[in-house]
Design a protein around this motif. Structure first.
Motif, short mmCIF file in Angstrom:
data_model
loop_
_atom_site.label_atom_id
_atom_site.label_comp_id
_atom_site.label_asym_id
_atom_site.label_seq_id
_atom_site.Cartn_x
_atom_site.Cartn_y
_atom_site.Cartn_z
N UNK A 58 28.08 15.52 -39.74
CA UNK A 58 28.78 15.32 -38.72
C UNK A 58 28.74 16.33 -37.81
N UNK A 59 29.49 16.28 -36.46
CA UNK A 59 29.52 17.36 -35.58
C UNK A 59 30.36 18.40 -35.99
N UNK A 60 31.33 18.18 -36.76
CA UNK A 60 32.24 19.26 -37.55
C UNK A 60 31.44 20.18 -38.36
N UNK A 61 30.31 19.66 -39.01
CA UNK A 61 29.55 20.55 -40.02
C UNK A 61 28.62 21.63 -39.26
N UNK A 62 28.57 21.60 -38.01
CA UNK A 62 27.63 22.36 -37.16
C UNK A 62 27.90 23.95 -37.06
N UNK A 63 27.14 24.86 -37.35
CA UNK A 63 27.42 26.52 -37.32
C UNK A 63 27.04 26.80 -35.67
N UNK A 64 25.82 26.00 -35.11
CA UNK A 64 25.47 26.47 -33.98
C UNK A 64 24.53 25.33 -33.20
N UNK A 65 24.68 25.23 -32.00
CA UNK A 65 23.71 24.39 -30.97
C UNK A 65 22.48 25.39 -30.62
N UNK A 66 21.22 24.59 -30.47
CA UNK A 66 20.22 25.29 -29.63
C UNK A 66 19.79 24.33 -28.57
N UNK A 67 19.47 24.84 -27.36
CA UNK A 67 19.42 23.92 -26.14
C UNK A 67 18.32 24.36 -25.26
N UNK A 68 17.15 23.50 -25.10
CA UNK A 68 16.05 23.91 -24.04
C UNK A 68 16.76 24.16 -22.75
N UNK A 69 16.37 25.18 -22.14
CA UNK A 69 17.13 25.25 -20.53
C UNK A 69 15.81 25.25 -19.70
N UNK A 70 14.63 24.88 -19.99
CA UNK A 70 13.63 24.82 -18.90
C UNK A 70 12.65 26.04 -18.88
N UNK A 71 11.54 26.14 -17.93
CA UNK A 71 11.71 25.37 -17.00
C UNK A 71 11.11 23.96 -16.88
N UNK A 72 11.52 23.06 -16.15
CA UNK A 72 11.05 21.75 -16.12
C UNK A 72 11.89 20.87 -15.23
N UNK A 73 12.20 19.66 -15.74
CA UNK A 73 12.69 18.51 -14.81
C UNK A 73 14.30 18.96 -14.76
N UNK A 74 14.66 19.16 -13.18
CA UNK A 74 15.97 19.74 -12.78
C UNK A 74 17.09 18.82 -13.71
N UNK A 75 16.93 17.35 -13.51
CA UNK A 75 17.92 16.51 -14.06
C UNK A 75 17.92 16.61 -15.34
N UNK A 76 16.90 16.58 -15.98
CA UNK A 76 16.81 16.74 -17.40
C UNK A 76 17.43 18.04 -18.08
N UNK A 120 3.22 19.74 -8.52
CA UNK A 120 2.11 19.82 -7.56
C UNK A 120 1.05 20.67 -7.96
N UNK A 121 0.41 20.38 -9.01
CA UNK A 121 -0.73 21.05 -9.78
C UNK A 121 -0.26 22.52 -9.87
N UNK A 122 0.91 22.71 -10.34
CA UNK A 122 1.14 24.23 -10.57
C UNK A 122 1.49 24.41 -11.97
N UNK A 123 1.47 25.68 -12.37
CA UNK A 123 1.95 25.92 -13.97
C UNK A 123 3.03 26.82 -14.00
N UNK A 124 3.85 26.69 -14.99
CA UNK A 124 4.54 27.84 -15.30
C UNK A 124 3.96 28.76 -16.72
N UNK A 125 4.29 30.18 -16.30
CA UNK A 125 3.34 30.81 -17.19
C UNK A 125 4.31 32.13 -17.61
N UNK A 126 4.10 32.48 -18.83
CA UNK A 126 4.74 33.68 -19.31
C UNK A 126 4.15 34.25 -20.61
N UNK A 127 3.80 35.73 -20.38
CA UNK A 127 3.26 36.37 -21.80
C UNK A 127 4.35 36.66 -22.61
N UNK A 128 4.50 35.57 -23.74
CA UNK A 128 5.58 35.86 -24.57
C UNK A 128 5.23 36.90 -25.63
N UNK A 129 6.15 37.56 -26.05
CA UNK A 129 6.07 38.67 -26.74
C UNK A 129 6.03 40.27 -26.10
#
Length: 214
Positions: A58-76, A120-129
């Motif tokens: 249950x919720x009280x068992x959690x030690x941490x939360x990870x969440x996706x921050x985008x980029x992507x859909x504004x509302x999501x 609009x036929x665009x892409x997000x890009x990053x050189x990770x690492x």
């Protein structure tokens, strides 16, 4: 599972889905992925609760939360980040923000270009690492030219990369598990936006409000 292994819940609604994964140490206890174009606000919390219940937690068992921050859909993005911030505050645990670009590149030998579709036929890009590499927004042609002959993950470049098979919520949970212990506990995740919202304030002057007659 190892004794005292941290329990981390990762989730993401930055694209047309609700995704969740519960991680204990290196072990995935439960995960769900539900494609959806809309309805994330109504479905996210039930999916998270179902993911926890599948593993007997249950919720009280959690030690941490990870969440996706985008980029992507504004509302999501706003839905997930607001949920993570509220839960972290209520439970008194850290919430770690992870970009979709980094999550997609999890487990892949770095440096590697990570790309996800934008509008609009665009892409997000990053050189990770590559420390300090910025996130850019490029046209399809420019993105293809950028990754030509280089290692990449995502829909551009057509790189077959069997390493890059970690589901997004699991990748977010694993990255959060690595980071939460060293994070400032007062720090909260924030949406990662590459552009301003499509909606803009009205240009017309607001109506004049008259005082009521005495």
């Amino acid at each position: 599972m190892p004794p005292n292994a941290p329990l981390v819940l990762g989730f993401d609604t930055s694209a047309a889905h609700c995704a969740a994964a519960l991680l204990s140490g290196d072990l995935v206890l439960a995960q769900q992925y539900a494609p959806m174009q809309k309805g994330q606000a109504e479905n996210l919390v039930p999916i998270l609760e179902s993911t926890l219940a599948q593993a007997g937690h249950n919720w009280s068992d959690l030690d941490a939360i990870g969440v996706g921050t985008g980029p992507g859909n504004f509302t999501g993005i706003r839905i997930s980040v607001a949920c993570a911030r509220g839960m972290a505050l209520a439970l008194g645990i850290p919430a770690v923000g992870v970009t979709a670009l980094e999550a997609q590149a999890f487990g892949v030998t770095r440096p590697v270009y990570s790309l996800i579709p934008a509008r609009r036929n665009m892409y997000y890009i990053q050189k990770v690492g590559d420390h300090g590499a910025p996130v850019e927004q490029l046209s399809l042609e420019d993105a293809q030219a950028r990754v030509a002959g280089a290692k990449s993950v995502g829909p551009v470049g057509q790189s077959d990369f069997p390493e890059a098979q970690t589901p997004i919520a699991e990748a977010i949970a694993r990255i959060a598990s690595e980071r939460f212990a060293s994070q400032d506990p007062t720090q909260r995740p924030a949406p990662f936006y590459m552009r301003a919202a499509d909606a803009a304030p009205a240009k017309d002057a607001p109506p004049t409000i008259l005082d009521a007659a005495p």
